[in-house]
Design a protein around this motif. Structure first.
Motif, PDB file in Angstrom:
ATOM      1  N   UNK A 428       0.824  -1.203   0.000  1.00  0.00           N
ATOM      2  CA  UNK A 428       0.000   0.000   0.000  1.00  0.00           C
ATOM      3  C   UNK A 428       0.861   1.257   0.000  1.00  0.00           C
ATOM      4  N   UNK A 429       1.973   1.221   0.750  1.00  0.00           N
ATOM      5  CA  UNK A 429       2.839   2.399   0.833  1.00  0.00           C
ATOM      6  C   UNK A 429       3.394   2.792  -0.537  1.00  0.00           C
ATOM      7  N   UNK A 430       3.836   1.786  -1.327  1.00  0.00           N
ATOM      8  CA  UNK A 430       4.398   2.175  -2.623  1.00  0.00           C
ATOM      9  C   UNK A 430       3.306   2.605  -3.597  1.00  0.00           C
ATOM     10  N   UNK A 431       2.135   2.000  -3.485  1.00  0.00           N
ATOM     11  CA  UNK A 431       1.029   2.416  -4.358  1.00  0.00           C
ATOM     12  C   UNK A 431       0.642   3.860  -4.044  1.00  0.00           C
ATOM     13  N   UNK A 432       0.559   4.204  -2.757  1.00  0.00           N
ATOM     14  CA  UNK A 432       0.241   5.579  -2.365  1.00  0.00           C
ATOM     15  C   UNK A 432       1.308   6.569  -2.813  1.00  0.00           C
ATOM     16  N   UNK A 433       2.578   6.143  -2.770  1.00  0.00           N
ATOM     17  CA  UNK A 433       3.681   7.050  -3.087  1.00  0.00           C
ATOM     18  C   UNK A 433       3.903   7.218  -4.585  1.00  0.00           C
ATOM     19  N   UNK A 434       3.314   6.361  -5.402  1.00  0.00           N
ATOM     20  CA  UNK A 434       3.556   6.397  -6.847  1.00  0.00           C
ATOM     21  C   UNK A 434       3.034   7.695  -7.451  1.00  0.00           C
ATOM     22  N   UNK A 435       3.889   8.356  -8.211  1.00  0.00           N
ATOM     23  CA  UNK A 435       3.545   9.648  -8.798  1.00  0.00           C
ATOM     24  C   UNK A 435       2.925   9.448 -10.180  1.00  0.00           C
ATOM     25  N   UNK A 436       1.655   9.827 -10.284  1.00  0.00           N
ATOM     26  CA  UNK A 436       0.941   9.807 -11.555  1.00  0.00           C
ATOM     27  C   UNK A 436      -0.175  10.848 -11.462  1.00  0.00           C
ATOM     28  N   UNK A 437      -0.864  11.082 -12.537  1.00  0.00           N
ATOM     29  CA  UNK A 437      -1.826  12.181 -12.548  1.00  0.00           C
ATOM     30  C   UNK A 437      -2.973  11.976 -11.567  1.00  0.00           C
ATOM     31  N   UNK A 438      -3.251  10.729 -11.193  1.00  0.00           N
ATOM     32  CA  UNK A 438      -4.347  10.453 -10.267  1.00  0.00           C
ATOM     33  C   UNK A 438      -3.897  10.218  -8.838  1.00  0.00           C
ATOM     34  N   UNK A 439      -2.630  10.528  -8.527  1.00  0.00           N
ATOM     35  CA  UNK A 439      -2.093  10.191  -7.212  1.00  0.00           C
ATOM     36  C   UNK A 439      -2.905  10.794  -6.069  1.00  0.00           C
ATOM     37  N   UNK A 440      -3.144  12.093  -6.123  1.00  0.00           N
ATOM     38  CA  UNK A 440      -3.842  12.756  -5.016  1.00  0.00           C
ATOM     39  C   UNK A 440      -5.256  12.198  -4.829  1.00  0.00           C
ATOM     40  N   UNK A 441      -5.946  11.948  -5.934  1.00  0.00           N
ATOM     41  CA  UNK A 441      -7.307  11.424  -5.820  1.00  0.00           C
ATOM     42  C   UNK A 441      -7.317   9.974  -5.350  1.00  0.00           C
ATOM     43  N   UNK A 442      -6.303   9.215  -5.727  1.00  0.00           N
ATOM     44  CA  UNK A 442      -6.218   7.856  -5.192  1.00  0.00           C
ATOM     45  C   UNK A 442      -5.979   7.905  -3.689  1.00  0.00           C
ATOM     46  N   UNK A 443      -5.040   8.744  -3.258  1.00  0.00           N
ATOM     47  CA  UNK A 443      -4.748   8.846  -1.832  1.00  0.00           C
ATOM     48  C   UNK A 443      -5.986   9.250  -1.038  1.00  0.00           C
ATOM     49  N   UNK A 444      -6.816  10.100  -1.617  1.00  0.00           N
ATOM     50  CA  UNK A 444      -7.999  10.572  -0.913  1.00  0.00           C
ATOM     51  C   UNK A 444      -9.237   9.723  -1.100  1.00  0.00           C
ATOM     52  N   UNK A 445      -9.112   8.655  -1.862  1.00  0.00           N
ATOM     53  CA  UNK A 445     -10.277   7.816  -2.141  1.00  0.00           C
ATOM     54  C   UNK A 445     -10.768   7.101  -0.890  1.00  0.00           C
ATOM     55  N   UNK A 446     -12.059   6.868  -0.830  1.00  0.00           N
ATOM     56  CA  UNK A 446     -12.660   6.165   0.312  1.00  0.00           C
ATOM     57  C   UNK A 446     -12.310   4.683   0.281  1.00  0.00           C
ATOM     58  N   UNK A 447     -12.269   4.114   1.449  1.00  0.00           N
ATOM     59  CA  UNK A 447     -12.086   2.668   1.589  1.00  0.00           C
ATOM     60  C   UNK A 447     -13.473   2.037   1.615  1.00  0.00           C
ATOM     61  N   UNK A 448     -13.686   1.061   0.750  1.00  0.00           N
ATOM     62  CA  UNK A 448     -14.997   0.413   0.685  1.00  0.00           C
ATOM     63  C   UNK A 448     -14.832  -1.085   0.898  1.00  0.00           C
TER      64      UNK A 448
END
Length: 498
Positions: A428-448
């Motif tokens: 999860x840490x590397x997925x969160x840290x990965x830089x791409x155009x959707x990074x911020x929105x992925x980081x802020x996405x809800x957990x379902x």
């Protein structure tokens, strides 16, 4: 970076999976001995093989016998086979679809042949996706997944086969490939063909896929997905990038790549090794003082060694592996006989799993004859392949993923919650840290919740083409531990429902 906390978990652990001949002249046989130094690079390979209760005859599928050279005809040699499936399950008649096994002569090698299985889907094979599965290690055969995880059938205690009601051939036409060269039934007559890096590994796989789709042209139009686990966290991004480049450059047959899924993988070692003490503390494998000591004394040298690996070549990367492995070794010295693939379990001596039925089954002359590999020994896990890839281990393969995401390639990273060796926290840490155009929105996405059947089976976070799934009640091998949830996961993801 916004912190991302999953809901409650119990114990979580790390493991980067492991899988591995022909008739060697007696003078070239190299049995794995019992007195190996388990903290050496070679010792680690042997320890991993023993933990699965596997006893391969050879260190690699290297055939030092001239009579095999004549068999290295170009292209694919394939046969349809039928194994007697007698027990349990709800499988259809074996005559209703094709099961194939074959060898492909790799053109950029001196004498290597890559072995594979191909199973047509039990459901709508003409339109079902084509999925390739790659087992990790590095150096373990994909038959581990075939018979114990997500293949069409499983081996029973009496060595008969039974249908797997949750095999991924319920959702896709599926390829299992023995790779790199020297693993499983894939062999060579020249040791220079043993691979040492992902450039060669991905080129071999791309070349194989080109030839496979020539022979199975009816599947060229189908969606294509790459899947696998553990060290395939290296293989998969490298292959996806190679396919994307081939498609962009109009090389050969266009492979209809739609996405890739990595299960409990090793992809970004710098971030994932740093997460070991955090995971071990959360899983109550070590104390807070142990955690602080490891974080202060062992993590910084590891990070420095990985930085040197980035610019220093194979030797520097091998040194980085030895340095960083001290983090894991320190945790295991405290944790004791815990099964690092599934921390809910204990290992009995060196035995953490018993996959020996696979070796016995695939060493049976009748089975080998049916598969067209009568003269070939089976190397379940190759210590030689494992050791050859040590200079590749600490290389970061996250770096190629952002470009794939930006081009609409779907990515699913999933991890069983109880695996230590490639734990969900580090992934999860590397997925969160990965830089791409959707990074911020992925980081802020809800957990379902991820629901399989009527049961809550995990926690999902996603945005656009990127998804991360923590799977409940599973260790390193999610399809083995949670077969129903794993099938629903891969099926739903390919259908765009995840």
């Amino acid at each position: 970076m916004e912190a991302f906390h999953f809901l409650s978990f119990t114990l979580l652990l790390f493991s980067c999976s492991f899988s591995a001949a022909l008739r060697y002249p007696a003078s070239h046989r190299n049995e794995i001995g019992p007195d190996s130094n388990t903290h050496s690079v070679n010792g680690q390979a042997e320890r991993l093989i023993r933990s699965l209760n596997l006893f391969p005859k050879h260190e690699a599928n290297l055939v030092l016998n001239d009579r095999f050279a004549a068999k290295n005809a170009p292209g694919i040699t394939e046969k349809q086979f039928s194994l007697n499936v007698t027990g349990g399950g709800n499988g259809p008649s074996i005559q209703q679809f094709g099961h194939y096994a074959g060898h492909y002569s790799l053109p950029t090698t001196k004498a290597a042949k890559m072995f594979y299985f191909f199973f047509e889907s039990r459901v709508n094979k003409s339109n079902a996706p084509v999925v390739i599965w790659l087992t990790g290690g590095p150096g373990c055969a994909s038959e581990l997944a075939l018979f114990y995880e997500n293949g069409p059938f499983q081996i029973r205690d009496d060595m008969s086969l039974q249908w797997n009601d949750h095999g991924w051939d319920q959702a896709a036409n599926i390829l299992y490939v023995d790779q790199p060269t020297g693993t499983g039934f894939s062999y060579t007559t020249d040791d220079s063909d043993i691979r040492r890096n992902e450039t060669d590994v991905s080129n071999d796989l791309y070349s194989f896929l080109q030839e496979f789709f020539k022979g199975h042209s009816g599947y060229v139009k189908n969606d294509f997905y790459i899947t696998g686990e553990s060290y395939a966290g290296h293989y998969i991004p490298a292959l996806a990038s190679r396919i994307h480049k081939g498609n962009s450059d109009n090389e050969g047959i266009h492979v209809n790549l739609k996405g890739f899924a990595i299960g409990n993988g090793l992809t970004d070692p710098e971030i994932q090794y740093k997460a070991y003490p955090d995971y071990a503390l959360a899983a109550k494998l070590i104390s807070k003082s142990d955690h602080d000591s490891i974080t202060s004394n062992l993590v910084p040298p590891c990070q420095s060694a990985i930085s040197a690996c980035d610019f220093g070549g194979e030797d520097a990367c091998t040194e980085a592996f030895s340095t960083c492995q001290e983090i894991f070794n320190s945790i295991m010295e405290t944790a004791g006989s815990i099964n690092y693939y599934d921390v809910r379990k204990q290992c009995e001596g060196s035995l953490c799993y018993d996959f020996s039925r696979m070796e016995q089954f695939l060493s049976d002359d009748r089975v080998k004859s049916a598969l067209g590999v009568k003269d070939v020994d089976f190397v379940s896990c190759s210590s030689a392949v494992h050791n050859a890839m040590m200079g590749d281990w600490m290389v970061d393969y996250e770096t190629g993923i952002p470009n794939l995401l930006e081009n609409g390639i779907k990515v699913l990273i999933y991890a069983g919650e109880y695996d230590l060796i490639c734990n969900w926290m580090g992934n999860l840490n590397w997925v969160n840290a990965m830089k791409w155009s959707g990074q911020a929105k992925f980081q802020g996405a809800s957990i379902v919740p991820f629901v399989a059947g009527n049961a809550k089976s995990g926690e999902l976070k996603s945005y656009g083409p990127l998804a991360f799934l923590k799977v409940y009640n599973a260790g390193h091998m999610v399809p083995m531990d949670q077969p129903k949830a794993a099938l629903q996961m891969i099926q739903g993801w390919m259908q765009g429902k995840i």
